[in-house]
Design a protein around this motif. Structure first.
Motif, PDB file in Angstrom:
ATOM      1  N   GLY A  12       0.812  -1.215   0.000  1.00 44.88           N
ATOM      2  CA  GLY A  12       0.000   0.000   0.000  1.00 44.88           C
ATOM      3  C   GLY A  12       0.841   1.259   0.000  1.00 44.88           C
ATOM      4  O   GLY A  12       0.531   2.232  -0.713  1.00 44.88           O
ATOM      5  N   GLU A  39       2.301   1.705  -3.455  1.00 44.89           N
ATOM      6  CA  GLU A  39       1.304   2.206  -4.399  1.00 44.89           C
ATOM      7  C   GLU A  39       1.008   3.684  -4.173  1.00 44.89           C
ATOM      8  O   GLU A  39       0.777   4.430  -5.125  1.00 44.89           O
ATOM      9  CB  GLU A  39       0.028   1.368  -4.312  1.00 44.89           C
ATOM     10  CG  GLU A  39       0.206  -0.016  -4.894  1.00 44.89           C
ATOM     11  CD  GLU A  39      -1.023  -0.897  -4.736  1.00 44.89           C
ATOM     12  OE1 GLU A  39      -2.007  -0.462  -4.097  1.00 44.89           O
ATOM     13  OE2 GLU A  39      -0.985  -2.025  -5.247  1.00 44.89           O
ATOM     14  N   ALA A  40       1.022   4.114  -2.915  1.00 38.37           N
ATOM     15  CA  ALA A  40       0.800   5.530  -2.628  1.00 38.37           C
ATOM     16  C   ALA A  40       1.938   6.378  -3.184  1.00 38.37           C
ATOM     17  O   ALA A  40       1.704   7.451  -3.759  1.00 38.37           O
ATOM     18  CB  ALA A  40       0.663   5.743  -1.123  1.00 38.37           C
ATOM     19  N   GLU A  94       1.908   9.345  -6.167  1.00 39.67           N
ATOM     20  CA  GLU A  94       2.506  10.688  -6.058  1.00 39.67           C
ATOM     21  C   GLU A  94       3.549  10.914  -7.138  1.00 39.67           C
ATOM     22  O   GLU A  94       3.713  12.022  -7.633  1.00 39.67           O
ATOM     23  CB  GLU A  94       3.134  10.882  -4.674  1.00 39.67           C
ATOM     24  CG  GLU A  94       2.141  11.076  -3.559  1.00 39.67           C
ATOM     25  CD  GLU A  94       1.249  12.288  -3.772  1.00 39.67           C
ATOM     26  OE1 GLU A  94       1.773  13.378  -4.074  1.00 39.67           O
ATOM     27  OE2 GLU A  94       0.030  12.138  -3.637  1.00 39.67           O
TER      28      GLU A  94
END
Length: 153
Positions: A68, A71-72, A76
């Protein structure tokens, strides 16, 4: 000059120990050495502790946390304002993915129970696909996990 007597053990041939070939496992596609993590003694120590107590659910949580976070960062990195930090964000993304690979590699060795079978299966199948496994290899992982779950019952 040093003379070695013929009865010396240095001249006796040593018996050759042959290793038996290891049977390939469907879980071989999940391998942290695809992209190894270096300098993460804390992570390895925590994984050792969780593996010793068969805490598969906690390891699944750590795996999904790293995925996670990666992926964040990827989200960005794709924004126009992140152009100047693209190298930094790319490096951080790669580091988090490497950590998730290390967790998945350790998770594949943990015994599956009825309570955590689906969590472990989802994480390991995701890891296999992320590591480049094809559908046949992912199906083999799923089959091996089904056998483990059946044995746990």
């Amino acid at each position: 000059m040093l003379q070695i007597p013929e009865t010396s053990s240095a001249l006796k041939p040593m018996p050759i120990k042959r290793r038996r070939k290891r049977t390939p496992s469907p879980f071989d596609v999940i391998d942290k050495n695809i992209s190894p993590v270096t300098g993460e003694g804390d992570l390895e120590g925590e994984l050792d502790r969780l593996a010793a107590s068969n805490e598969a659910s906690a390891m699944v949580g750590i795996y999904w946390a790293y995925v996670g976070a990666a992926e964040a960062i990827l989200g960005e990195d794709n924004k126009p304002r992140a152009e100047t930090a693209a190298d930094f964000l790319g490096g951080e993304w790669c580091h988090l993915i490497n950590k998730s690979y290390a967790v998945a590699d350790r998770l594949k060795r943990i015994p599956v129970t009825r309570g955590n079978a689906y969590l472990v299966a989802a994480a390991l199948m995701h890891a296999a696909s992320a590591m480049g496994a094809n559908l046949t290899e992912i199906a083999a992982v799923a089959g091996a996990l089904a056998v483990r779950e059946a044995e746990a019952r």
